[in-house]
Design a protein around this motif. Structure first.
Motif, short mmCIF file in Angstrom:
data_model
loop_
_atom_site.label_atom_id
_atom_site.label_comp_id
_atom_site.label_asym_id
_atom_site.label_seq_id
_atom_site.Cartn_x
_atom_site.Cartn_y
_atom_site.Cartn_z
N ARG A 46 14.19 4.02 2.86
CA ARG A 46 13.69 5.39 3.05
C ARG A 46 12.29 5.39 3.63
NH1 ARG A 46 14.04 8.84 -2.19
NH2 ARG A 46 13.22 10.37 -0.70
N ALA A 47 11.50 4.38 3.30
CA ALA A 47 10.11 4.36 3.77
C ALA A 47 10.04 4.20 5.29
CB ALA A 47 9.35 3.22 3.08
N LEU A 52 0.86 -1.19 0.00
CA LEU A 52 0.00 0.00 0.00
C LEU A 52 0.89 1.24 0.00
CD1 LEU A 52 -2.62 -1.09 2.70
CD2 LEU A 52 -2.46 -1.77 0.30
N VAL A 53 0.68 2.13 -0.97
CA VAL A 53 1.57 3.27 -1.17
C VAL A 53 0.74 4.54 -1.33
CG1 VAL A 53 3.38 4.23 -2.65
CG2 VAL A 53 3.26 1.75 -2.28
N ALA A 54 1.23 5.61 -0.76
CA ALA A 54 0.59 6.92 -0.91
C ALA A 54 0.98 7.53 -2.25
CB ALA A 54 1.02 7.84 0.23
N PRO A 55 0.21 8.50 -2.74
CA PRO A 55 0.54 9.12 -4.02
C PRO A 55 1.92 9.78 -4.06
CG PRO A 55 -1.73 9.61 -3.43
CD PRO A 55 -1.11 8.95 -2.23
N ASP A 56 2.47 10.15 -2.90
CA ASP A 56 3.80 10.76 -2.90
C ASP A 56 4.92 9.73 -2.78
OD1 ASP A 56 3.61 9.89 -0.28
OD2 ASP A 56 3.93 11.86 0.63
N GLY A 57 4.56 8.45 -2.78
CA GLY A 57 5.56 7.38 -2.73
C GLY A 57 5.79 6.80 -1.35
N ALA A 111 7.10 4.33 -5.61
CA ALA A 111 7.21 3.99 -4.19
C ALA A 111 8.63 4.19 -3.71
CB ALA A 111 6.79 2.53 -3.97
N LEU A 112 8.75 4.71 -2.50
CA LEU A 112 10.07 4.86 -1.90
C LEU A 112 10.69 3.49 -1.64
CD1 LEU A 112 9.35 7.60 0.81
CD2 LEU A 112 10.51 7.92 -1.40
N PRO A 137 3.33 -4.27 -6.18
CA PRO A 137 3.63 -5.64 -5.73
C PRO A 137 4.30 -5.61 -4.36
CG PRO A 137 4.37 -5.28 -8.00
CD PRO A 137 3.99 -3.93 -7.45
N GLN A 138 4.10 -6.67 -3.60
CA GLN A 138 4.73 -6.77 -2.29
C GLN A 138 6.25 -6.91 -2.43
OE1 GLN A 138 2.36 -8.61 1.17
NE2 GLN A 138 2.33 -10.17 -0.43
N PRO A 139 7.02 -6.14 -1.68
CA PRO A 139 8.47 -6.34 -1.70
C PRO A 139 8.90 -7.55 -0.86
CG PRO A 139 7.90 -4.56 -0.21
CD PRO A 139 6.62 -4.99 -0.86
N TYR A 140 8.03 -8.01 0.02
CA TYR A 140 8.29 -9.19 0.83
C TYR A 140 6.93 -9.73 1.28
CZ TYR A 140 7.80 -5.52 4.38
OH TYR A 140 7.35 -4.46 5.12
N GLU A 141 6.90 -11.00 1.69
CA GLU A 141 5.65 -11.61 2.10
C GLU A 141 5.22 -11.08 3.46
OE1 GLU A 141 5.91 -15.82 2.01
OE2 GLU A 141 6.10 -15.94 -0.18
#
Length: 397
Positions: free
Chosen positions: A394-395, A318-323, A389-390, A348-352
């Motif tokens: 950084r996220a 889940l990502v915000a419009p600003d990344g 997405a960041l 896509p999920q970066p990890y499960e």
């Protein structure tokens, strides 16, 4: 549950008899008379305490119809009731609402009392460390410590407060009222938050509070409190107050270039939102992937936990419009509003990911409905305006 109803006096379940109802009406009338009378007059305080105790004993066996009748009457007394018993009266109001009283008619004064208690509790935190008396650093324990001693300690800090006399001339006075406000707020906050919780499980109360700006004020106070102290557990109330009702949600799926307009009702946490997104979009045949287990979906909507454990699995990032990332541990209100609508990007999920299925606030049913699929050109234009997405590093900063 803020008040445990009991069986009727003859041992059978159900509401009270006519004579019991008459006694309940008389008890509420006696409390109303005690509140209207002079609190500092002869036996004024004793009359009030006796009336409140009598009411508490009769409210237990009251049924839905009786509770519905007296709930708003009790709520109307909150403003003029002394600080400490006021919180107990608020609990009775919450009990009435749980058994059928009009939640909207009862809400304003209960939420105002919660705001005052939060303000007082924050005041105590601010002044406690600076007060004299001893080397104690821990905040007082409302379950064990003496509020009178805490009040004396706060008065002993020697503070005075500036006031004006109406002509611009300042004068100072000992802040005895502030000490009382701080101690009352700290000692009664748990009662107020439990009463407010009972009311805020109703969507009509949440909608009215959000429209009037009450939700924003309470959320700010709760956030400040949670940053300063863990004495009272306000996380459930915070999530409940932030629940979004009849709220549109624009979802953009970056890998497929598609977009969807959905509507949220009663969603209190993003784990719940994540599951219902997967059900609406994957289960609905709009996106590829594995449809959530029906039991997991039911627990995210209306079903209560029954001792069995079901595991939900993630389908998206889940990502915000600003990344920035929208974390599952957060709330749907974390999703930014863009052009008047909350907008969420699915990557896509970066990890499960996996978690125990369920709703953070089980008392509130939740739903997420697909209203329309965006036209390809509209989805493309929306996606062109969002940032990538960041990266994880950084996220999480």
């Amino acid at each position: 549950m803020v008040f445990d109803p009991h069986s009727s006096q003859d041992g059978r379940p159900g509401g009270p008899s006519d004579s019991q109802q008459s006694a309940l009406d008389r008890a509420v009338g006696a409390l109303e008379a005690a509140v209207a009378g002079p609190a500092d007059g002869p036996d004024g305080g004793e009359r009030f305490d006796a009336a409140l105790r009598r009411l508490g004993g009769l409210l237990g066996p009251a049924g839905e119809a009786e509770s519905a009748a007296v709930g708003p009457r009790l709520a109307a007394l909150l403003t003029d009731t002394p600080a400490f018993p006021r919180a107990h009266l608020a609990m009775m109001v919450g009990a009435c609402v749980e058994r059928g009283a009009d939640p909207v008619a009862c809400a304003d004064r209960v939420l105002a009392g919660l705001r005052e208690a939060l303000t007082g509790a924050l005041l105590l935190i601010d002044r406690w460390a600076d007060s004299d008396d001893s080397d104690e650093e821990d905040l007082p324990d409302p379950d064990r410590d003496d509020p009178g001693r805490a009040h004396a300690r706060l008065l002993g800090d020697g503070r005075t407060d500036a006031r004006t006399d109406g002509h611009g001339h300042g004068h100072r006075r000992v802040a005895g009222w502030h000490a009382h406000r701080a101690v009352a707020g700290w000692w009664t906050l748990d009662l107020w938050q439990r009463a407010a919780f009972a009311l805020c499980t109703h969507a009509a109360v949440r909608r009215a509070a959000r429209a009037d700006g009450v939700t924003d004020v309470l959320a700010e106070l709760i956030d400040r409190y949670r940053e300063r102290s863990e004495r009272h557990d306000l996380k459930g109330l915070r999530y409940l107050a932030a629940a979004l009702d009849d709220e549109p949600l624009l979802v953009l799926h970056r890998p497929s270039g598609t977009g969807y307009l959905l509507r949220m009702d009663g969603l209190t946490d993003n784990f719940q939102l994540h599951t219902l997104l997967a059900e609406a979009l994957i289960g609905g045949g709009h996106l590829p992937g594995t449809r959530p287990d029906p039991e997991v979906v039911a627990l995210s909507r209306t079903r209560w936990l029954d001792g069995r454990r079901f595991i939900a699995t993630g389908a998206f990032n889940l990502v915000a419009p600003d990344g920035g990332w929208i974390w599952n541990e957060g709330m749907p209100e974390d999703i930014p509003v863009v052009d008047g609508v909350r907008t969420l990007v699915l990557d896509p999920q970066p990890y499960e990911r996996s978690w125990a299925a369920g709703r953070f606030v089980e008392q509130v049913p939740g739903d997420l409905r697909l209203e329309r699929v965006l036209a390809p050109e509209e989805a493309a234009a929306r996606l062109a305006a969002v940032a990538p997405a960041l990266p994880f590093e950084r996220a999480v900063r």
